[in-house]
Structure formats: C-alpha cells, structure tokens
Design a protein around this motif. Structure first.
Motif, PDB file in Angstrom:
ATOM      1  N   ASN A  16      48.754  53.360  54.413  1.00 44.60           N
ATOM      2  CA  ASN A  16      47.608  52.600  53.900  1.00 44.60           C
ATOM      3  C   ASN A  16      47.973  51.166  53.528  1.00 44.60           C
ATOM      4  O   ASN A  16      47.119  50.287  53.536  1.00 44.60           O
ATOM      5  CB  ASN A  16      47.004  53.312  52.694  1.00 44.60           C
ATOM      6  N   ALA A  17      49.241  50.926  53.217  1.00 43.67           N
ATOM      7  CA  ALA A  17      49.677  49.592  52.782  1.00 43.67           C
ATOM      8  C   ALA A  17      50.447  48.842  53.870  1.00 43.67           C
ATOM      9  O   ALA A  17      51.025  47.792  53.590  1.00 43.67           O
ATOM     10  CB  ALA A  17      50.545  49.727  51.530  1.00 43.67           C
ATOM     11  N   ASP A  18      50.447  49.370  55.106  1.00 43.08           N
ATOM     12  CA  ASP A  18      51.178  48.727  56.211  1.00 43.08           C
ATOM     13  C   ASP A  18      52.654  48.518  55.888  1.00 43.08           C
ATOM     14  O   ASP A  18      53.227  47.477  56.201  1.00 43.08           O
ATOM     15  CB  ASP A  18      50.546  47.379  56.586  1.00 43.08           C
ATOM     16  N   ARG A  19      53.292  49.532  55.305  1.00 40.36           N
ATOM     17  CA  ARG A  19      54.706  49.431  54.938  1.00 40.36           C
ATOM     18  C   ARG A  19      55.517  50.386  55.825  1.00 40.36           C
ATOM     19  O   ARG A  19      55.800  51.511  55.448  1.00 40.36           O
ATOM     20  CB  ARG A  19      54.872  49.738  53.455  1.00 40.36           C
ATOM     21  N   ARG A  58      45.950  50.592  62.755  1.00 38.87           N
ATOM     22  CA  ARG A  58      45.574  50.270  61.376  1.00 38.87           C
ATOM     23  C   ARG A  58      44.890  51.452  60.695  1.00 38.87           C
ATOM     24  O   ARG A  58      43.845  51.324  60.051  1.00 38.87           O
ATOM     25  CB  ARG A  58      44.723  49.012  61.311  1.00 38.87           C
ATOM     26  N   VAL A  59      45.511  52.621  60.847  1.00 41.62           N
ATOM     27  CA  VAL A  59      44.965  53.858  60.288  1.00 41.62           C
ATOM     28  C   VAL A  59      45.022  53.804  58.767  1.00 41.62           C
ATOM     29  O   VAL A  59      45.997  53.331  58.173  1.00 41.62           O
ATOM     30  CB  VAL A  59      45.751  55.081  60.824  1.00 41.62           C
ATOM     31  N   ARG A  60      43.959  54.296  58.161  1.00 41.98           N
ATOM     32  CA  ARG A  60      43.874  54.429  56.712  1.00 41.98           C
ATOM     33  C   ARG A  60      43.487  55.867  56.403  1.00 41.98           C
ATOM     34  O   ARG A  60      42.608  56.441  57.032  1.00 41.98           O
ATOM     35  CB  ARG A  60      42.837  53.469  56.116  1.00 41.98           C
ATOM     36  N   PHE A  61      44.190  56.434  55.418  1.00 45.74           N
ATOM     37  CA  PHE A  61      43.958  57.812  55.016  1.00 45.74           C
ATOM     38  C   PHE A  61      43.332  57.865  53.633  1.00 45.74           C
ATOM     39  O   PHE A  61      43.695  57.082  52.754  1.00 45.74           O
ATOM     40  CB  PHE A  61      45.286  58.576  54.945  1.00 45.74           C
ATOM     41  N   SER A  62      42.444  58.817  53.457  1.00 43.43           N
ATOM     42  CA  SER A  62      41.928  59.142  52.142  1.00 43.43           C
ATOM     43  C   SER A  62      42.103  60.644  51.965  1.00 43.43           C
ATOM     44  O   SER A  62      41.476  61.437  52.678  1.00 43.43           O
ATOM     45  CB  SER A  62      40.450  58.755  52.038  1.00 43.43           C
ATOM     46  N   VAL A  63      42.994  61.025  51.059  1.00 40.25           N
ATOM     47  CA  VAL A  63      43.291  62.440  50.861  1.00 40.25           C
ATOM     48  C   VAL A  63      42.086  63.117  50.223  1.00 40.25           C
ATOM     49  O   VAL A  63      41.584  62.678  49.192  1.00 40.25           O
ATOM     50  CB  VAL A  63      44.556  62.624  50.002  1.00 40.25           C
ATOM     51  N   ILE A  64      41.637  64.189  50.873  1.00 40.92           N
ATOM     52  CA  ILE A  64      40.474  64.947  50.413  1.00 40.92           C
ATOM     53  C   ILE A  64      40.909  66.194  49.647  1.00 40.92           C
ATOM     54  O   ILE A  64      40.314  66.553  48.638  1.00 40.92           O
ATOM     55  CB  ILE A  64      39.601  65.378  51.625  1.00 40.92           C
ATOM     56  N   ASP A  65      41.953  66.884  50.158  1.00 42.38           N
ATOM     57  CA  ASP A  65      42.409  68.119  49.547  1.00 42.38           C
ATOM     58  C   ASP A  65      43.880  68.318  49.871  1.00 42.38           C
ATOM     59  O   ASP A  65      44.361  67.847  50.909  1.00 42.38           O
ATOM     60  CB  ASP A  65      41.590  69.304  50.074  1.00 42.38           C
ATOM     61  N   ALA A  66      44.586  69.007  48.999  1.00 40.83           N
ATOM     62  CA  ALA A  66      46.000  69.308  49.229  1.00 40.83           C
ATOM     63  C   ALA A  66      46.320  70.663  48.616  1.00 40.83           C
ATOM     64  O   ALA A  66      45.875  70.965  47.505  1.00 40.83           O
ATOM     65  CB  ALA A  66      46.882  68.223  48.621  1.00 40.83           C
ATOM     66  N   THR A  67      47.086  71.446  49.367  1.00 37.72           N
ATOM     67  CA  THR A  67      47.524  72.747  48.877  1.00 37.72           C
ATOM     68  C   THR A  67      49.012  72.906  49.176  1.00 37.72           C
ATOM     69  O   THR A  67      49.568  72.227  50.036  1.00 37.72           O
ATOM     70  CB  THR A  67      46.745  73.905  49.542  1.00 37.72           C
ATOM     71  N   GLU A  68      49.634  73.844  48.446  1.00 35.81           N
ATOM     72  CA  GLU A  68      51.043  74.165  48.653  1.00 35.81           C
ATOM     73  C   GLU A  68      51.173  75.672  48.761  1.00 35.81           C
ATOM     74  O   GLU A  68      50.531  76.422  48.029  1.00 35.81           O
ATOM     75  CB  GLU A  68      51.875  73.656  47.482  1.00 35.81           C
ATOM     76  N   GLN A  69      51.984  76.104  49.726  1.00 34.52           N
ATOM     77  CA  GLN A  69      52.285  77.520  49.854  1.00 34.52           C
ATOM     78  C   GLN A  69      53.716  77.665  50.358  1.00 34.52           C
ATOM     79  O   GLN A  69      54.054  77.133  51.424  1.00 34.52           O
ATOM     80  CB  GLN A  69      51.317  78.218  50.815  1.00 34.52           C
ATOM     81  N   ASP A  70      54.525  78.362  49.592  1.00 33.62           N
ATOM     82  CA  ASP A  70      55.916  78.623  49.962  1.00 33.62           C
ATOM     83  C   ASP A  70      56.680  77.347  50.320  1.00 33.62           C
ATOM     84  O   ASP A  70      57.461  77.316  51.266  1.00 33.62           O
ATOM     85  CB  ASP A  70      55.992  79.618  51.121  1.00 33.62           C
TER      86      ASP A  70
END
Length: 113
Positions: A16-19, A58-70
């Motif tokens: 998102n920050a072009d880094r 120039r892709v930009r992401f907006s995180v909608i949901d996140a899960t963790e399993q194992d």
C-alpha cells in the motif's frame, strides 16, 4: 478479526505504501508465491512478480477479515489498483493464505475467496 503477524502486516502495508524493499523483506529467501495459477519461488522470482503484479499495477489492499488456524493465516482483502477490472466483482476480493517460518512468509497462495 485477529492481529496479524509482523510479516503478514508488512506484506499489505508495504504494498500500500509502494515500499518494495519492505515488501520483499517480509518473505523468507526460499519462499514461494502461488498467484493466478502461476508459481514464483525465491527472492528474485518474487521480486519480478511483485514488480509486475503488485507495484506495477499500483495494487492497494484493504483487509476485510483475517483468521488463524494451526499457525497459518488466511486474509480476505479488497483489491484495487491500475489493472483491468472488466468482469470483476466490486469489491474485488482475494484470499491470501500465508504460511510462516521464523517469522517470515514461507508460502503465499492468492486465490478467490
């Protein structure tokens, strides 16, 4: 939504920050990325993929949901950028499945949710 590990957070934040350097630093040197039925393994291949498909578009992401399993993390993100959006849903969502090793991304699979 869960808190994301530093390398996963860095993946999205750096894009998102072009880094580019920070983006690549999130990956293990032997990591692989599976995206759009293509596989990229190792730092140079991931650099080429990200230069074309992430930073070049120039892709930009907006995180909608996140899960963790194992110890694996699945992140649904809305994606925008300078790419052909013909016939894509709005919002355009992608699932990013991360496997980590030593705190770095060792595997990333980008698919439709």
């Amino acid at each position: 939504m869960i808190a994301l590990p530093a390398s996963v957070k860095a993946y999205f934040d750096a894009a998102n920050a072009d880094r580019r350097d920070a983006f690549l630093a999130a990956f293990d040197e032997n990591a692989f990325v599976f995206d759009d039925n293509r596989t990229f393994q190792g730092t140079e291949a991931i650099r080429n993929w990200s230069d074309a498909d992430v930073f070049g578009a120039r892709v930009r992401f907006s995180v909608i949901d996140a899960t963790e399993q194992d110890g694996a993390y699945a992140v649904i993100a809305s994606v925008d950028g300078d790419f052909d959006k013909t016939n894509l849903p709005d919002p355009f969502l992608l699932r990013h499945a991360f496997e980590l090793s030593g705190g770095k991304i060792k595997a990333l699979r980008v698919t439709l949710p």
